[in-house]
Design a protein around this motif. Structure first.
Motif, PDB file in Angstrom:
ATOM      1  N   SER A 360       0.803  -1.225   0.000  1.00 50.08           N
ATOM      2  CA  SER A 360       0.000   0.000   0.000  1.00 50.08           C
ATOM      3  C   SER A 360       0.828   1.265   0.000  1.00 50.08           C
ATOM      4  O   SER A 360       0.423   2.272  -0.577  1.00 50.08           O
ATOM      5  CB  SER A 360      -0.932   0.012   1.218  1.00 50.08           C
ATOM      6  N   SER A 361       1.977   1.247   0.664  1.00 45.65           N
ATOM      7  CA  SER A 361       2.771   2.466   0.790  1.00 45.65           C
ATOM      8  C   SER A 361       4.245   2.113   0.909  1.00 45.65           C
ATOM      9  O   SER A 361       4.597   1.069   1.480  1.00 45.65           O
ATOM     10  CB  SER A 361       2.325   3.283   2.006  1.00 45.65           C
ATOM     11  N   ILE A 362       5.096   2.998   0.359  1.00 42.27           N
ATOM     12  CA  ILE A 362       6.545   2.826   0.407  1.00 42.27           C
ATOM     13  C   ILE A 362       7.169   4.163   0.793  1.00 42.27           C
ATOM     14  O   ILE A 362       6.721   5.220   0.349  1.00 42.27           O
ATOM     15  CB  ILE A 362       7.106   2.347  -0.949  1.00 42.27           C
ATOM     16  N   ALA A 363       8.220   4.108   1.619  1.00 40.72           N
ATOM     17  CA  ALA A 363       8.941   5.324   2.008  1.00 40.72           C
ATOM     18  C   ALA A 363      10.419   4.989   2.138  1.00 40.72           C
ATOM     19  O   ALA A 363      10.798   3.865   2.505  1.00 40.72           O
ATOM     20  CB  ALA A 363       8.410   5.890   3.319  1.00 40.72           C
ATOM     21  N   LEU A 364      11.275   5.983   1.820  1.00 40.10           N
ATOM     22  CA  LEU A 364      12.720   5.865   1.950  1.00 40.10           C
ATOM     23  C   LEU A 364      13.212   6.877   2.961  1.00 40.10           C
ATOM     24  O   LEU A 364      12.725   8.018   2.998  1.00 40.10           O
ATOM     25  CB  LEU A 364      13.411   6.106   0.603  1.00 40.10           C
ATOM     26  N   ASN A 365      14.202   6.477   3.778  1.00 36.80           N
ATOM     27  CA  ASN A 365      14.722   7.426   4.768  1.00 36.80           C
ATOM     28  C   ASN A 365      15.708   8.385   4.109  1.00 36.80           C
ATOM     29  O   ASN A 365      15.993   8.304   2.915  1.00 36.80           O
ATOM     30  CB  ASN A 365      15.355   6.690   5.949  1.00 36.80           C
ATOM     31  N   SER A 366      16.235   9.316   4.906  1.00 36.91           N
ATOM     32  CA  SER A 366      17.044  10.401   4.353  1.00 36.91           C
ATOM     33  C   SER A 366      18.344   9.912   3.719  1.00 36.91           C
ATOM     34  O   SER A 366      18.818  10.510   2.752  1.00 36.91           O
ATOM     35  CB  SER A 366      17.363  11.410   5.462  1.00 36.91           C
ATOM     36  N   THR A 367      18.914   8.836   4.215  1.00 37.75           N
ATOM     37  CA  THR A 367      20.147   8.309   3.640  1.00 37.75           C
ATOM     38  C   THR A 367      19.913   7.325   2.509  1.00 37.75           C
ATOM     39  O   THR A 367      20.853   6.974   1.794  1.00 37.75           O
ATOM     40  CB  THR A 367      20.983   7.632   4.731  1.00 37.75           C
ATOM     41  N   GLY A 368      18.683   6.863   2.356  1.00 31.76           N
ATOM     42  CA  GLY A 368      18.375   5.903   1.299  1.00 31.76           C
ATOM     43  C   GLY A 368      18.716   4.476   1.631  1.00 31.76           C
ATOM     44  O   GLY A 368      18.677   3.605   0.754  1.00 31.76           O
ATOM     45  N   ASP A 369      19.061   4.198   2.907  1.00 30.59           N
ATOM     46  CA  ASP A 369      19.442   2.835   3.300  1.00 30.59           C
ATOM     47  C   ASP A 369      18.233   1.984   3.689  1.00 30.59           C
ATOM     48  O   ASP A 369      18.222   0.782   3.453  1.00 30.59           O
ATOM     49  CB  ASP A 369      20.422   2.883   4.481  1.00 30.59           C
ATOM     50  N   TRP A 370      17.237   2.597   4.310  1.00 28.25           N
ATOM     51  CA  TRP A 370      16.081   1.861   4.822  1.00 28.25           C
ATOM     52  C   TRP A 370      14.854   2.124   3.964  1.00 28.25           C
ATOM     53  O   TRP A 370      14.586   3.258   3.564  1.00 28.25           O
ATOM     54  CB  TRP A 370      15.781   2.250   6.268  1.00 28.25           C
ATOM     55  N   ILE A 371      14.115   1.059   3.719  1.00 25.59           N
ATOM     56  CA  ILE A 371      12.878   1.136   2.941  1.00 25.59           C
ATOM     57  C   ILE A 371      11.740   0.665   3.838  1.00 25.59           C
ATOM     58  O   ILE A 371      11.774  -0.451   4.370  1.00 25.59           O
ATOM     59  CB  ILE A 371      12.949   0.251   1.677  1.00 25.59           C
ATOM     60  N   ALA A 372      10.736   1.518   4.016  1.00 25.68           N
ATOM     61  CA  ALA A 372       9.550   1.162   4.810  1.00 25.68           C
ATOM     62  C   ALA A 372       8.444   0.732   3.863  1.00 25.68           C
ATOM     63  O   ALA A 372       8.136   1.427   2.890  1.00 25.68           O
ATOM     64  CB  ALA A 372       9.088   2.344   5.651  1.00 25.68           C
ATOM     65  N   LEU A 373       7.861  -0.435   4.132  1.00 28.28           N
ATOM     66  CA  LEU A 373       6.817  -1.015   3.293  1.00 28.28           C
ATOM     67  C   LEU A 373       5.598  -1.310   4.150  1.00 28.28           C
ATOM     68  O   LEU A 373       5.723  -1.941   5.211  1.00 28.28           O
ATOM     69  CB  LEU A 373       7.302  -2.305   2.627  1.00 28.28           C
TER      70      LEU A 373
END
Length: 931
Positions: A360-373
């Motif tokens: 449903s949703s995807i987000a990337l943190n400021s450094t681009g290392d972590w992906i929230a799904l």
């Protein structure tokens, strides 16, 4: 004062629907959980739920670039501006229509929202804009034909890229530029899911629902934008015009400027006409401006859905996120797969499948290392570190209703069982699920914690009861009956040796030995389903209480005398039975809304509470009767005594939780667990807009194009679960609740999730035996005079946490023993309660441990362990938590010191060896010289 519980945290629901966000530092995930918002701190491994509640589920949220302001909009269009510093709603606004997206500009001065086919740009309340009035509209753009779906800001906050369902992406600017007009980017054959600006340029990438990626190149650089000069208009100032008709000096200046501008425009027009007559199409300046006009050129088109459609031909792109610094594109599909590509070459880096449900949703943190799904259908939230291919967080709530819960004896853990057949263990301090047991094949009906905290047991409708070891996290025993029986309730005796379970289809009670796993006894006598069991908590008693739908309460002495029992008649069908903590009384809730209390020794009813009207009414959309009439069918389905046995907490077919005083039979406190209108039966009246001459609109089924698609209303008569995969509003109710053994909180499993309510004693002034002369000043003066015992007792009388802490921490450690000996037992018990609470947060661990040691040595034999059990359990919980935290640090330091020590020894040996070698070489050289 005693029951001033407030909502503190929401467990069991990690994600419902809407946007996922990372904090600016990239260490926390902000997730909408229904009509609340939860923040998951990945660095400290802790989750907190904001004390903010909306009338409907949140579906669009965004955080300002500095992380201080959060804009959250629910599915009905109600917007809240939330301060992340004070964690309060500072302003509300109603858009009156659903909003699908909200985005802050990178400079933090504006935020834009998508509503229908329009985009609204508002001034953000912040220091950057210098304006703290929220929701001041700046611009409105309405170029889309169909509904808008997403927004993306350029890096300099000058342009907006807006995707819509009309398969095009519109580009708008906040200011007017000479070399730019509204731009329309087509090339897609399905609705736009996401669009992204590149870093430091105006190049755009657009993604559509069918997986097409279009990369667009901008013709100019950001420095080539030319701001359109504002036109000079005549300003009429009626206040400055006098009666003689004279104009002010400002008006004269404006008129001169307008006249001058008109002459210049006429001269330029005349020159252009002359140039045109001579055959020149454009001047050199016009050609230069035309060459620098902002236009887009399509560089490439890529088909990202080819790979997921090898697994599922109907897979569609549902979510995407892009990191401008690393140029990493993450796309999620409806079959649960997500892919990492590197732009602009679109090289695939990773492909992974988290489930078979839609992302449903995807987000990337400021450094681009972590992906929230986030996966809304499963209620799943993942944070994946793609470089190391590991999970930073993996949490999932129950995919269906939570039926039961149980606290651990120290109050540190909670276990829950759900209709999905899973048993989950939750840490109450961190808010995370630590282990999930999925051995059951049907819904869980009851869960229990052992009194020694070493194992847990669960009963299920699959005909088994299982015991799980909390040391090795495995199912070490499975208990079954001679005939397959659906177990509806469970009970464990005080010695943790015997387990009893009641049948739902066969009306018997089964008794097993925990260690041996053998069936010891089958207790028969009930003529209806056995719905609740409870062993006496008294160590000297082995009695078992059971209630059934046959309107009876039976008291068994099963362990000693087998099937001998005493039967007590109830006023209606029994629903729940619990023992008082001392084991001398039982409370039974019945279908007529009453709570009856019986003396165990005399089998006489002591009192009763009529609680049906306290439950509160609620009318669901599909109900054909009024809420007042519906109230007659309400009843309490779960009960729990307080630690002292003076009060009882009850919940059931309602949004209310009630606390009663047993002696006075009066309602002490009532809690409303939610205001979420996305659930059913929250309101007492149906909205008149839903009522037509043919009845309620909610009774009309809304199907998709193909028959048998999603259905908007539930199966008639269904009360549990999502029957037949139908899409309906769940009805709000309380399934189970229990007081924490520490007495500082209680938990309730509801339709919303696992809600925890805690006491906030720091904000309540509750003095104890207060005298006129006891003030903070006199306490400090007494402390300065080194009368430590008197100062401490005076601070306990005031019952101010900060003052008590100040006095305790200013008493020298050598005087602790004498201070404890000089205090009476009443103050010692209150002092122990304070220290037990303070151990959770204090840094002076050794100092407070000295206090605890002296209290137990000097006054331990006088402390009533039965009354002070919640305090002792709270002390044990906090000391165990401190031990766990410090043990990790100590182990790390120990290994580091061993490494340093071994390295130093190796270096010293090497230096000794080198010195010996040098001395040997010198000796050999000397011998050669002598020879």
């Amino acid at each position: 004062m005693k029951f001033s519980y407030k909502f503190s945290n929401l467990l069991g629901t990690v994600y419902v629907k809407g946007d996922l966000l990372f904090s600016p530092d990239g260490t926390s995930v902000i997730s909408p959980v229904g009509n609340r918002i939860t923040i998951y701190d990945l660095k400290n491994n802790k989750s907190t739920t904001l004390p903010v509640e909306s009338r409907f589920n949140y579906n669009a949220i965004d955080l300002s670039p500095n992380g201080n302001v959060l804009v959250a909009i629910n599915e009905e269009g109600d917007a809240h501006i939330i301060s992340m510093i004070s964690r309060m709603i500072i302003h509300s606004y109603r858009f009156k229509k659903p909003v699908c997206c909200v985005k802050f500009s990178p400079d933090g001065k504006h935020f834009a929202i998508c509503k229908e086919n329009r985009v609204f740009v508002y001034n953000a309340p912040c220091l950057e804009s210098g304006n703290f009035n929220p929701f001041i509209m700046e611009r409105v753009f309405s170029g889309a034909i169909d509904d808008t779906t997403n927004i993306c800001w350029s890096f300099d906050s000058k342009f907006l890229a807006v995707g819509s369902k009309d398969t095009s992406t519109k580009l708008y600017s906040l200011e007017k530029y000479k070399n730019f007009r509204h731009c329309n980017l087509g090339g897609h054959s399905d609705e736009i899911v996401s669009c992204f600006f590149e870093k430091k340029t105006y190049d755009i990438s657009t993604l559509s629902r069918n997986g097409q990626l279009c990369i667009w190149e901008c013709s100019i650089n950001p420095d080539d934008l030319v701001i359109n000069e504002p036109s000079i208009k005549r300003v009429k100032n009626n206040n400055n015009n006098n009666d003689n008709g004279d104009e002010s000096e400002d008006d004269v200046d404006i008129d001169n400027a307008v006249e001058k501008t008109e002459k210049e425009n006429a001269k330029m027009t005349k020159n252009k006409m002359e140039k045109t007559d001579d055959g020149d199409d454009d001047t050199a300046d016009d050609k230069k401006n035309k060459s620098k006009r902002l236009i887009f050129k399509k560089l490439a088109r890529h088909y990202l859905a080819d790979e997921p459609r090898k697994q599922d031909r109907a897979a569609i792109l549902t979510a995407a996120a892009y990191h401008t610094d690393t140029k990493i594109l993450v796309t999620g599909f409806s079959n649960g797969c997500f892919y990492l590509h590197e732009l602009p070459e679109v090289n695939m880096i990773h492909s992974l499948s988290i489930s078979n449900q839609c992302i449903s949703s995807i987000a990337l943190n400021s450094t681009g290392d972590w992906i929230a799904l986030g996966c809304s259908k499963l209620g799943q939230l993942l944070v994946w570190e793609w470089q190391s291919e590991t999970y930073a967080m993996k949490q999932q709530g129950h995919s269906n209703n939570m039926n039961s819960l149980a606290y651990s004896p120290d109050g540190l853990f909670l276990i829950t069982g759900g209709d999905d057949g899973k048993v989950k263990l939750w840490n109450t301090l961190s808010g995370f699920c630590t282990i999930t047991f999925s051995e059951h094949t049907s819904g869980i009906s009851a869960v229990l914690f052992s009194h020694n905290r070493k194992f847990i047991v669960s009963a299920s409708l699959d005909g088994t009861a299982r015991a799980y070891d909390l040391t090795r996290y495995r199912n070490f025993k499975t208990y079954t009956s001679p005939k397959p029986v659906q177990f509806s309730c469970l009970a464990l005796d005080s010695s943790d040796e015997f387990l009893a379970a009641g049948g739902q289809d066969f009306f018997d009670i089964y008794l097993w030995s925990i260690k041996l796993g053998t069936l010891l006894e089958v207790l028969s006598g009930h003529e209806g389903p056995v719905v609740s069991l409870s062993f006496s908590p008294s160590p000297s008693s082995t009695s078992l209480a059971s209630v059934s739908w046959d309107k009876t309460l039976k008291l068994w002495n099963a362990i000693e005398n087998g099937s001998d029992h005493e039967t007590l008649k109830l006023t209606s069908d029994g629903l729940c039975v619990v023992y008082r903590p001392d084991g001398n009384e039982v409370a039974v809730s019945t279908l007529d809304g009453q709570i009856s209390f019986f003396d165990v020794k005399t089998s006489i009813q002591i009192s009763s509470i009529e609680g049906r009207k306290d439950l509160g009414s609620g009318r669901s959309d599909t109900d054909l009767i009024t809420a007042k009439k519906n109230l007659e069918g309400k009843a309490f389905t779960t009960l729990c005594y307080s630690a002292d046995g003076n009060c009882i907490i009850a919940g059931g077919h309602s949004k209310n939780i009630c606390i009663y005083n047993i002696t006075e039979s009066v309602l002490v406190k009532k809690f409303e667990i939610t205001q979420n209108r996305s659930f059913d039966a929250v309101d007492d009246f149906i909205n008149r807009r839903k009522m037509t001459e043919f009845g309620n609109i909610a009774l009309i089924e809304e199907r998709e194009a193909n028959e048998g698609g999603k259905v908007s209303i539930r199966v008639p008569g269904a009360r549990k679960g999502d029957m037949a995969s139908r899409n309906f509003k769940p009805e709000i109710r309380v399934y189970s609740l229990q007081f924490s053994p520490t007495g500082q909180s209680f938990a309730a499993t509801t339709t919303e999730g696992l809600s925890i309510y805690s006491l906030d004693v720091g904000l309540v002034f509750d003095p104890f035996e207060l005298d006129i002369g006891v003030t903070p000043e006199t306490v400090k003066n007494t402390l300065n005079n080194k009368d430590y015992a008197k100062a401490l007792m005076m601070s306990i009388k005031l019952n101010e946490k900060d003052l008590i802490r100040y006095v305790i921490e200013n008493i020298p450690h050598i005087d602790i023993e004498l201070t404890v000996n000089s205090m009476s037992l009443v103050y010692i018990e209150r002092l122990l309660k304070f220290i037990a609470t303070e151990m959770e947060k204090t840094k002076h661990i050794h100092f407070y441990l000295i206090w605890i040691e002296n209290i137990f040595i000097k006054q331990g034999h006088n402390i009533n362990s039965a009354l002070q059990m919640p305090v002792l359990l709270n002390l044990q919980k906090n000391m165990q938590q401190k031990y766990d935290d410090l043990s990790k640090i100590c182990d790390f330091n120990q290994y580091t010191m061993d490494f340093i020590k071994n390295t130093a020894q190796m270096k010293s040996k090497k230096l000794i060896q080198d010195s010996q070698d040098d001395s040997d070489d010198e000796f050999i050289e000397q011998m050669d010289i002598d020879n």
